[in-house]
Design a protein around this motif. Structure first.
Motif, PDB file in Angstrom:
ATOM      1  N   LEU A  96     -33.715 -18.905 -17.696  1.00  0.00           N
ATOM      2  CA  LEU A  96     -33.136 -17.458 -17.664  1.00  0.00           C
ATOM      3  C   LEU A  96     -31.872 -17.418 -18.411  1.00  0.00           C
ATOM      4  O   LEU A  96     -30.858 -18.477 -18.518  1.00  0.00           O
ATOM      5  N   LYS A  97     -31.399 -16.236 -19.166  1.00  0.00           N
ATOM      6  CA  LYS A  97     -30.210 -16.132 -20.162  1.00  0.00           C
ATOM      7  C   LYS A  97     -29.267 -15.679 -19.198  1.00  0.00           C
ATOM      8  O   LYS A  97     -29.257 -14.715 -18.372  1.00  0.00           O
ATOM      9  N   MET A 110     -29.182 -16.272  -6.176  1.00  0.00           N
ATOM     10  CA  MET A 110     -27.855 -16.588  -5.780  1.00  0.00           C
ATOM     11  C   MET A 110     -26.904 -15.569  -5.835  1.00  0.00           C
ATOM     12  O   MET A 110     -26.140 -15.297  -5.182  1.00  0.00           O
ATOM     13  N   HIS A 111     -27.020 -14.830  -7.183  1.00  0.00           N
ATOM     14  CA  HIS A 111     -26.045 -13.891  -7.413  1.00  0.00           C
ATOM     15  C   HIS A 111     -26.302 -12.864  -6.724  1.00  0.00           C
ATOM     16  O   HIS A 111     -25.251 -12.138  -6.053  1.00  0.00           O
ATOM     17  N   ALA A 112     -27.478 -12.439  -6.352  1.00  0.00           N
ATOM     18  CA  ALA A 112     -27.532 -11.176  -5.515  1.00  0.00           C
ATOM     19  C   ALA A 112     -27.141 -11.287  -3.960  1.00  0.00           C
ATOM     20  O   ALA A 112     -26.636 -10.396  -3.408  1.00  0.00           O
ATOM     21  N   VAL A 127     -30.211  -8.766 -12.181  1.00  0.00           N
ATOM     22  CA  VAL A 127     -31.168  -9.318 -12.844  1.00  0.00           C
ATOM     23  C   VAL A 127     -30.849 -10.164 -14.034  1.00  0.00           C
ATOM     24  O   VAL A 127     -29.709 -10.089 -14.801  1.00  0.00           O
ATOM     25  N   HIS A 128     -31.562 -10.990 -14.530  1.00  0.00           N
ATOM     26  CA  HIS A 128     -31.547 -11.909 -15.847  1.00  0.00           C
ATOM     27  C   HIS A 128     -32.734 -11.904 -16.511  1.00  0.00           C
ATOM     28  O   HIS A 128     -33.671 -12.020 -15.952  1.00  0.00           O
ATOM     29  N   GLY A 152     -42.620  -7.119 -14.639  1.00  0.00           N
ATOM     30  CA  GLY A 152     -44.129  -6.862 -14.604  1.00  0.00           C
ATOM     31  C   GLY A 152     -44.624  -7.525 -16.245  1.00  0.00           C
ATOM     32  O   GLY A 152     -45.515  -8.338 -16.368  1.00  0.00           O
ATOM     33  N   ARG A 153     -43.681  -7.176 -17.114  1.00  0.00           N
ATOM     34  CA  ARG A 153     -43.997  -7.825 -18.483  1.00  0.00           C
ATOM     35  C   ARG A 153     -43.466  -9.144 -18.721  1.00  0.00           C
ATOM     36  O   ARG A 153     -43.352  -9.632 -19.798  1.00  0.00           O
ATOM     37  N   GLU A 154     -42.840  -9.773 -17.624  1.00  0.00           N
ATOM     38  CA  GLU A 154     -42.316 -10.893 -17.815  1.00  0.00           C
ATOM     39  C   GLU A 154     -41.227 -11.022 -18.608  1.00  0.00           C
ATOM     40  O   GLU A 154     -41.170 -12.202 -19.344  1.00  0.00           O
ATOM     41  N   GLU A 155     -40.244 -10.182 -18.668  1.00  0.00           N
ATOM     42  CA  GLU A 155     -39.043 -10.194 -19.549  1.00  0.00           C
ATOM     43  C   GLU A 155     -37.952 -10.848 -18.740  1.00  0.00           C
ATOM     44  O   GLU A 155     -37.051 -10.963 -19.311  1.00  0.00           O
ATOM     45  N   GLY A 156     -37.952 -10.819 -17.575  1.00  0.00           N
ATOM     46  CA  GLY A 156     -37.077 -11.418 -16.809  1.00  0.00           C
ATOM     47  C   GLY A 156     -37.449 -11.393 -15.136  1.00  0.00           C
ATOM     48  O   GLY A 156     -38.329 -10.885 -14.748  1.00  0.00           O
ATOM     49  N   ILE A 157     -36.442 -11.651 -14.464  1.00  0.00           N
ATOM     50  CA  ILE A 157     -36.340 -11.910 -13.054  1.00  0.00           C
ATOM     51  C   ILE A 157     -35.440 -11.003 -12.426  1.00  0.00           C
ATOM     52  O   ILE A 157     -34.198 -10.954 -12.659  1.00  0.00           O
TER      53      ILE A 157
END
Ligand code: MG
Length: 159
Positions: free
Chosen positions: A33-34, A43-45, A11-12, A143-148
């Motif tokens: 993305l932070k 790519m991390h996953a 997650v980021h 869903g709240r668009e806080e991250g991916i």
């Protein structure tokens, strides 16, 4: 035949910016993305799925976020390392499947490029690499668009 299966999850969070890097592809967006590296959650996953199949730790152990040399690093360094580790142990990667979970940006228009990019990095035929996406129906942090978020599976084979 020795078959190994591994999974990866990452997650980021979003921060201010104008693009994200997903599965090695630059995608224009209203946020970035932070992360310590380029924050390529997909790519991390996938990298963690390969480490998982090898039962050899995770991306944070191989590339500690406390180490300044990985600041802003291109995540293909991590993926290449995982592939080389697999090769050094006599395994070849049979298949990789990655699902990106977000409302925005829309992944569909970029999915082919992402699949192509990751297949090239792993030296695999593109029919062994899958990149797909879903939303979380506007529920939760994605869903709240806080991250991916991203999940991935890798199958490794030693003949
Ligand atoms: Mg990460």
């Amino acid at each position: 035949m020795d078959i190994r299966l591994g999974n990866g999850f990452d997650v980021h969070a979003f921060e201010d910016g104008d693009h994200v890097i997903l599965c090695g592809v630059r995608v224009p967006h209203t946020k970035a993305l932070k992360g310590h590296s380029d924050a390529d959650v997909g790519m991390h996953a996938v990298t963690d799925a390969i480490y998982g199949a090898l039962a050899d730790g995770d991306i944070g152990q191989h590339f500690p976020p406390s180490d300044p040399q990985w600041r802003g690093a291109a995540s293909e360094i991590f993926l290449r390392h995982a592939v080389e580790l697999a090769t050094s142990r006599g395994f070849s990667i049979s298949s990789v499947d990655c699902t990106l979970i977000c409302e925005w940006p829309k992944i569909g228009p970029h999915a082919f490029d992402m699949k192509d990019k990751m297949a090239n990095l792993m030296v695999l035929d593109s029919d062994r690499v899958s990149v797909k996406a879903t939303t979380s129906e506007r529920l939760g942090f994605t869903g709240r668009e806080e991250g991916i978020a991203a999940i991935a599976t890798a199958t490794l084979v030693k003949l």
